[in-house]
Write an enzyme that holds these catalytic residues in place. Structure first.
Site, short mmCIF file in Angstrom:
data_model
loop_
_atom_site.label_atom_id
_atom_site.label_comp_id
_atom_site.label_asym_id
_atom_site.label_seq_id
_atom_site.Cartn_x
_atom_site.Cartn_y
_atom_site.Cartn_z
N GLY A 84 0.80 -1.21 0.00
CA GLY A 84 0.00 0.00 0.00
C GLY A 84 0.84 1.26 0.00
N ASP A 106 1.07 -2.37 11.38
CA ASP A 106 0.67 -3.17 10.21
C ASP A 106 1.30 -4.56 10.26
OD1 ASP A 106 -0.78 -3.62 7.96
OD2 ASP A 106 0.53 -2.50 6.61
#
Ligand SMILES: *[C@@H]1O[C@H](CO)[C@@H](O)[C@H](O)[C@H]1NC(C)=O
Ligand SMILES: *[C@@H]1O[C@H](CO)[C@@H](O)[C@H](O)[C@H]1NC(C)=O
Ligand SMILES: *[C@@H]1O[C@H](CO)[C@@H](O)[C@H](O)[C@H]1NC(C)=O
Ligand SMILES: *[C@@H]1O[C@H](CO)[C@@H](O)[C@H](O)[C@H]1NC(C)=O
Length: 672
Positions: A355, A470
Site C-alpha cells: 500500500g 501493520d
C-alpha cells in the site's frame, strides 16, 4: 535533441528493373548500376562497391536484388525452400567511438522497405510496426549500437530479427575455431575491415544459421555463430525480395557491401575478385575539410550534449536534504547509487508492491551489497522528521527479528527506505493459495516466536514505544536461515500522522485492524497485539484473516477458529497443508493465544511480554473460558466489499460502512 531526432522517410522506388522472371540463384562480385535497386542514400562507387550509407546522418539506404525469389511451392505452402547466401561488408566511420548504426541482410515482401526509421531502427521498421507480425520481414542484423529498447546485448552483435528489432537470437560478433577447442574470437564490426557473412536456412529441419568471419580468413568457420530453429513458412509469402538495409545516426558512417551471392536449394557461390575498399588512411585533401571541420562540429556537439546531459542528470539524481538531516548522514544514501543499484528502478527489479509503494531489489555499485529499496511517494513533509528519527533509531539498535534498515534517501515527494535484502521473501507466499513451498510446523513456530520477540522489542525495548501498525504475514520477511523478521515498522505512522481528529485516517490492513483502532483511529500497542493475534491464526491455519469464499460469504478466520474451539476441537483449524506433521500442544497454544489476542476489549489482550512467556511455556496459558473470551465475545469490524490489501479509509467512512459481523459475537452476546 536535434541530433537524436529520428527521421521518417517514405520511400518511392524507381522501378527501372521490372520483375521479369523468378530466379533462384545470383552472384555479385562488385555491383553495377543496372543490376541492383537502390533507395534512400544508397549509392554505388565508381569501382563497384555498394555504399548503403555515406556522409549523411540520420538517414538510411536500401539495396535489393531486382527480381522476386521463389521461396515456396504455393502461396500457403508450409515449407520454405532451403537457401544460402553470403556477402562481404565493411563498416567505416571516421568518428569512432561515436559509431553509426549497423546494417542488415533482409528478406522482405517488396523490393524496398516503406516508412522505416533510421538510427537504431536500421531502416527496417518504425516505432509503430516494430514487432508486428504483418511485416513479413526477416533480417540478420550486424548491429553496432546498444539499444536498450530492443534488449540489445551490447554495441557489437549479430542478431536474427523476425518482424521486429528484438532479436530472436543474438551473439557478440566473432567466430569459433574449427578445432576441438572451439575457441571464440571476437571481431569488431566497426573495425573498417571487410568481413564475410553466411546465412543458411534448412527448409526441412527449419534451422537458420548465421556465420561471420574476417574476409582475410578465406573460409567459412564450421560452427555457426547463431543457429536458430525457426519455421519461416508463416512469415514468407510465395515470393519475396532479398537485399540490405542500413542506417546512420548522429555521425556519418559508411556501410559497404563488396559482393554477394544467393542460391535456393544449394550452397551460395564463392565470391571472388571483389572491388577494393578505399584505403583506410592517407586522405590528403584539405585537412581543414576532412579533419578540422568534423572535429570542430563534433566538439561542439559533445559540449552541447554534455551540458544537456549534465542538467538532465542533475534533475534525474536530484535529492532533498534538509538541515535537520545532518545527524543522519551515516544513514543517508545517495539517490544516484540507489538508482544504479536498482537499474533505474526497473519494473523487472520489483520485489513487491504494498500500500505504501513498490519495493525494488538492488545491488550496491561498489560493495555489491544486496538491498531492497522501498519507494514511497510522500507529498507532505509533516511528520517526516519524527519518522526519520524513529526509523533511524530503530535501525541503529538492530534486532535480529526486525528487517535491518540500512538507511534512507529523500527526494521531492518521495522517500526511499533501504533495507537489507531478505532472500526468502515474505511469509505469506508460504501460507495461502496452494503455496509452492510450505513451512513445516517447527519453522512456523520459530517464525512466530521470532516475530513476538521483534514486536516485544518495538513495544518495550526501544527508546520509546514504537507501534508497528501493520503486522501481518506479508510484512514478515524470511532471511536466508528462515528467521522471521518484521518489516515496514513504523511506516503506517507516516500516514496516520495528524493531530486533527477529523482528518485522522485509519491505516493498516483490514482483517488485522483492532475494533477500537478503526473507531478512534489511534494505534496503540494493544492494537498491534490484535493484529499479532490475527497473524498467529493465519500462520497456524494457513488462511487469511478474511478468506473470500465462492458463495460470496467470507470466512472470518477468528470466528471460525472460535467455533472450532467452542466445539471442543480447536485442532480442526490447523492448516491442512501440514498434514499430521505438527506438535498438537504448540498448535493449540498458538491458536488459543490468537483468540486471546483478538479480544475485543484492548485491556484484556496479553502484552507482548506475556505473549513471549506463553510461547516459551514459562507461564501456562489460562483456559480461554476463564479469560472471559466467551462472555465478552470476539468482535470483528470490517466494511463490506473489502479486499485484503492495505486500504486507508478516512475514519468516518469506515464507521459508516462497517458492520459487526462476528458470528461468535451474535452467539455469545447474551452473556454480556
Ligand atoms: C550517387 O553518387 C553520384 C556520384 O558518384 C552522385 O552524383 C549522386 O547524386 C549520388 N546519389 C545519391 C542518391 O546520393
Ligand atoms: C491461403 O490462405 C488464405 C487465408 O488464409 C486463403 O484466403 C486462401 O484461399 C488460401 N489459398 C490457397 C491457395 O489455399
Ligand atoms: C542475447 O544474448 C544474451 C547474452 O548471451 C542472452 O542472455 C540473451 O538471452 C540473448 N537473447 C536472445 C533473444 O537470444
Ligand atoms: C546449422 O548449424 C548446425 C551446427 O550448429 C549444423 O548441424 C546444421 O547442419 C547447420 N544448418 C545449415 C542449414 O547450415
Amino acid at each position: 535533441m536535434l541530433f537524436n531526432l529520428v527521421m521518417l522517410v517514405s520511400l518511392f522506388l524507381v522501378d527501372f528493373a521490372p520483375a521479369c522472371c523468378e530466379v533462384d540463384e545470383f552472384i555479385y562480385n562488385g555491383f553495377q548500376p543496372r543490376n541492383i535497386v537502390l533507395d534512400g542514400i544508397a549509392n554505388l562507387t565508381s569501382n563497384g562497391l555498394l555504399l548503403l550509407t555515406d556522409s549523411k546522418t540520420q538517414d538510411q539506404g536500401h539495396a535489393f536484388y531486382p527480381n522476386a525469389i521463389h521461396f515456396k511451392n504455393s502461396p500457403n505452402g508450409t515449407t520454405v525452400f532451403s537457401f544460402s547466401t553470403t556477402f562481404v561488408f565493411a563498416i567505416r566511420s571516421d568518428y569512432r567511438p561515436l559509431d553509426g548504426h549497423g546494417l542488415a541482410f533482409v528478406i522482405a515482401p517488396q523490393r524496398g522497405i516503406r516508412r522505416a526509421l533510421a538510427n537504431h531502427y536500421l531502416g527496417l521498421f518504425n516505432s509503430a510496426n516494430n514487432g508486428d507480425s504483418s511485416n513479413h520481414i526477416v533480417g540478420v542484423e550486424l548491429d553496432t549500437i546498444y539499444s536498450a529498447d530492443f534488449d540489445d546485448m551490447n554495441d557489437n552483435h549479430v542478431g536474427i530479427d523476425i518482424n521486429g528489432l528484438k532479436s530472436l537470437a543474438n551473439h557478440t560478433t566473432g567466430y569459433f575455431d574449427d578445432d576441438d577447442t572451439s575457441l571464440f574470437h571476437d571481431m569488431t564490426l566497426v573495425s573498417g575491415q571487410p568481413m564475410q557473412v553466411w546465412v543458411d536456412y534448412d527448409g526441412s529441419s527449419k534451422h537458420i544459421n548465421v556465420t561471420v568471419a574476417p574476409l582475410l580468413m578465406g573460409k567459412k568457420p564450421v560452427r555457426p555463430l547463431l543457429s536458430l530453429k525457426c519455421d519461416l513458412s508463416p512469415i514468407f509469402y510465395q515470393t519475396m525480395y532479398v537485399g540490405f538495409s542500413s542506417s546512420t545516426g548522429s555521425v556519418p558512417t559508411n556501410h559497404y557491401i563488396l559482393g554477394w551471392s544467393f542460391k535456393i536449394d544449394g550452397k551460395a557461390q564463392e565470391l571472388s575478385q571483389l572491388p577494393k575498399l578505399p584505403r583506410l588512411e592517407g586522405k590528403r585533401t584539405s585537412r581543414f575539410v576532412t579533419i578540422g571541420l568534423p572535429v570542430m562540429s563534433l566538439v561542439s556537439v559533445i559540449v552541447a550534449t554534455s551540458v544537456v546531459v549534465y542538467y538532465v542528470r542533475r534533475k534525474k539524481y536530484e535529492q532533498l536534504v534538509e538541515d535537520w538531516e545532518r545527524e543522519y548522514r551515516p544513514q543517508r544514501f545517495n539517490y544516484k547509487d540507489l538508482y544504479k543499484a536498482t537499474k533505474g528502478f526497473r519494473e523487472k527489479e520489483v520485489l513487491g508492491a504494498g500500500g505504501f509503494g513498490k519495493v525494488y531489489k538492488g545491488v550496491m555499485p561498489i560493495t555489491k551489497l544486496e538491498i531492497a529499496v522501498k519507494k514511497i511517494s510522500h507529498e507532505s513533509r509533516q511528520g517526516m522528521k519524527e519518522f526519520v528519527s524513529e526509523i533511524v533509531s530503530i535501525g541503529r539498535m538492530q534486532h535480529r527479528n526486525v528487517v535491518p534498515l540500512l538507511g534512507y534517501c529523500r527526494r521531492k515527494g518521495e522517500l526511499l527506505l533501504v533495507y537489507e535484502y531478505m532472500s526468502n521473501g515474505s511469509l505469506d507466499k508460504y501460507l495461502y493459495d496452494q503455496p509452492r513451498f510450505t513451512l513445516a510446523w517447527t519453522q512456523r513456530f520459530r517464525v512466530i516466536r521470532g516475530i513476538a520477540a521483534g514486536l516485544f522489542f518495538l513495544h518495550e525495548e526501544c527508546d520509546h514505544v514504537v507501534v508497528h501498525r501493520d503486522i501481518k504475514a506479508s510484512n514478515v520477511l524470511l532471511d536466508g536461515e528462515l528467521n522471521g523478521r518484521l518489516g515496514d515498522f513504523g511506516l503506517a505512522r507516516l500516514y496516520g500522522h495528524g493531530t486533527d481528529p477529523q482528518s485522522t485516517r485509519v491505516v493498516g490492513t483490514l482483517g488485522y485492524l483492532a475494533p477500537e483502532h478503526t473507531r478512534t483511529g489511534r494505534a496503540t500497542p494493544s492494537s498491534d497485539i490484535f493484529s499479532f493475534g490475527a497473524f498467529l491464526l493465519e500462520v497456524a491455519c494457513g488462511k487469511r484473516p478474511i478468506q473470500p469464499r465462492q458463495d460470496g460469504d467470507d470466512l472470518i478466520l477468528v470466528d471460525w477458529v472460535f467455533s472450532c474451539w467452542s466445539r471442543g476441537n480447536i485442532l480442526e483449524a490447523v492448516d491442512p497443508n501440514l498434514g499430521t506433521d505438527f506438535v498438537p500442544g504448540q498448535v493449540e497454544l498458538v491458536l488459543s493465544l490468537g483468540l486471546f489476542c483478538s479480544h475485543s476489549e484492548p485491556s484484556l489482550r496479553p502484552t507482548m511480554r506475556q505473549n513471549l512467556l506463553f510461547l516459551d511455556g514459562v507461564v501456562a496459558l489460562p483456559e480461554l473460558s476463564a479469560l472471559g473470551v466467551s462472555s465478552a465475545g470476539l468482535t470483528f469490524d470490517h466494511p463490506a466489499g473489502f479486499d485484503d490489501f492495505i486500504k486507508s479509509y478516512p475514519c468516518s467512512s469506515i464507521n459508516a460502512h462497517s458492520r459487526s459481523s462476528s458470528v461468535a459475537e451474535s452467539f455469545l452476546s447474551d452473556g454480556r
